[in-house]
Design an enzyme around this catalytic site. Structure first.
Site, mmCIF file in Angstrom:
data_model
loop_
_atom_site.group_PDB
_atom_site.id
_atom_site.type_symbol
_atom_site.label_atom_id
_atom_site.label_comp_id
_atom_site.label_asym_id
_atom_site.label_seq_id
_atom_site.Cartn_x
_atom_site.Cartn_y
_atom_site.Cartn_z
ATOM 1 N N ILE A 81 0.895 -1.157 0.000
ATOM 2 C CA ILE A 81 0.000 0.000 0.000
ATOM 3 C C ILE A 81 0.931 1.202 0.000
ATOM 4 O O ILE A 81 1.578 1.504 1.001
ATOM 5 C CB ILE A 81 -0.938 -0.003 1.211
ATOM 6 C CG1 ILE A 81 -1.894 -1.193 1.105
ATOM 7 C CG2 ILE A 81 -1.720 1.306 1.279
ATOM 8 C CD1 ILE A 81 -2.901 -1.280 2.206
ATOM 9 N N PRO A 82 1.059 1.894 -1.147
ATOM 10 C CA PRO A 82 2.215 2.764 -1.391
ATOM 11 C C PRO A 82 2.130 4.139 -0.736
ATOM 12 O O PRO A 82 2.006 5.173 -1.411
ATOM 13 C CB PRO A 82 2.236 2.869 -2.917
ATOM 14 C CG PRO A 82 0.797 2.742 -3.307
ATOM 15 C CD PRO A 82 0.195 1.773 -2.333
ATOM 16 N N CYS A 83 2.256 4.167 0.590
ATOM 17 C CA CYS A 83 2.235 5.449 1.288
ATOM 18 C C CYS A 83 3.425 6.325 0.912
ATOM 19 O O CYS A 83 3.373 7.547 1.085
ATOM 20 C CB CYS A 83 2.178 5.236 2.798
ATOM 21 S SG CYS A 83 3.399 4.082 3.448
ATOM 22 N N HIS A 84 4.482 5.719 0.355
ATOM 23 C CA HIS A 84 5.642 6.515 -0.042
ATOM 24 C C HIS A 84 5.342 7.404 -1.244
ATOM 25 O O HIS A 84 6.107 8.322 -1.538
ATOM 26 C CB HIS A 84 6.829 5.595 -0.366
ATOM 27 C CG HIS A 84 6.564 4.613 -1.458
ATOM 28 N ND1 HIS A 84 5.845 3.448 -1.251
ATOM 29 C CD2 HIS A 84 6.903 4.618 -2.779
ATOM 30 C CE1 HIS A 84 5.768 2.780 -2.395
ATOM 31 N NE2 HIS A 84 6.401 3.466 -3.326
#
Length: 295
Positions: free
Chosen positions: A259-262
């Site tokens: 889950i690409p919070c970056h």
């Protein structure tokens, strides 16, 4: 649980390029290179970087290429603070149109197929009571990671290169205060290993409040190599004025990278924060950008 109990094995320098052990070893070198780049007053040449890393230029170049597929000079450009601003200008994803344009279905992790299930409100309130969570540390392209799974899928990924394994364990375990934990290296490697190699189907088992789940769903719509602002995410979930709360929810994402919070950055183009350390976030964005550019 002590730090020593989950201390990862040392990277294996003889690992073959293309596997996660080799990628993890290369990330350790990239982490040092990031520090050198940050402390330099001007861009570093290949010879300068290699010298600071105590390696020959040819060997350093080979390791760079094996990990990211571009030259050290090009990758250094991706690692600069200005790269986030460039992404905002050229690869800023408007989440309301991402699905229509087909962006959110491409470039995630090669052909990785991701499915996920949210825990029920009752499970969330129970704090993991009656839940068995297996865990281990595995090598990844961004250093060692603490990975946790339930019978339904991966429920936690924490990168430990910056925070240390003990702090990562305390953070992740505290999210399920009543769960039972069992170390199971073989099971974790079988389930999570393909994730970072970009192969097969990956199942996630998410623990979060309803607002957090909405934010994480929006993050999944940001394609690899692109970014969205915290304001974009707030608008996407119908909470335009809740940008600060969105930022908090992004930081509480329990399954980092997948889950690409970056990929969430500030309106100004600043990176903002990252739960597992800004060097990891910068490396992720640079790694994805290089791969997107090479397609």
């Amino acid at each position: 649980m002590t730090d020593a109990a989950i201390q990862p094995d040392a990277p294996v320098a003889t690992a073959q390029a293309g596997d996660t052990a080799a990628d993890s070893y290369h990330y350790a070198l990239m982490r040092r290179a990031i520090n050198e780049i940050d402390s330099a007053d001007a861009p570093l040449t290949l010879d300068d970087l290699a010298s600071r890393m105590k390696m020959s230029p040819a060997h350093f170049q080979r390791l760079f290429s094996a990990w990211v597929g571009v030259s050290p000079k090009r990758y250094q450009q991706y690692l600069t603070i200005d790269h986030a601003r460039s992404l905002l200008a050229h690869r800023h994803t408007t989440l309301d149109t991402a699905l229509q344009t087909g962006l959110s279905g491409t470039g995630r992790l090669h052909d990785l197929f991701l499915t996920w299930e949210a825990m029920s409100p009752g499970e969330y309130a129970a704090g993991g009571d009656g839940l068995m969570i297996r865990w281990s540390q595995i090598p990844t392209p961004f250093g060692p990671a603490l990975v946790m799974v339930t019978d339904k899928g991966i429920c936690g990924i924490a990168f430990t290169a910056e925070t240390g394994p003990g702090a990562a364990w305390a953070d992740m375990a505290a999210r399920w205060p009543k769960a039972a934990f069992k170390e199971d290296d073989a099971a974790i490697r079988q389930l999570a290993g393909p994730v970072f190699a970009g192969r097969g189907e990956t199942r996630l088992h998410m623990l979060g409040a309803p607002f957090q789940i909405k934010v994480w769903e929006a993050l999944l719509q940001i394609p690899s190599g692109h970014v969205a602002t915290y304001s974009d995410i707030a608008r996407r979930i119908g909470a335009d004025r809740a940008v600060r709360a969105v930022g908090t929810a992004v930081g509480r994402n329990p399954v980092s990278f997948l889950i690409p919070c970056h990929r969430a950055i500030r309106k100004s183009g600043g990176l903002g924060g990252y739960h597992w350390g800004l060097p990891v976030k910068r490396a992720m964005l640079a790694w994805e950008s290089a791969r997107t550019d090479s397609l």
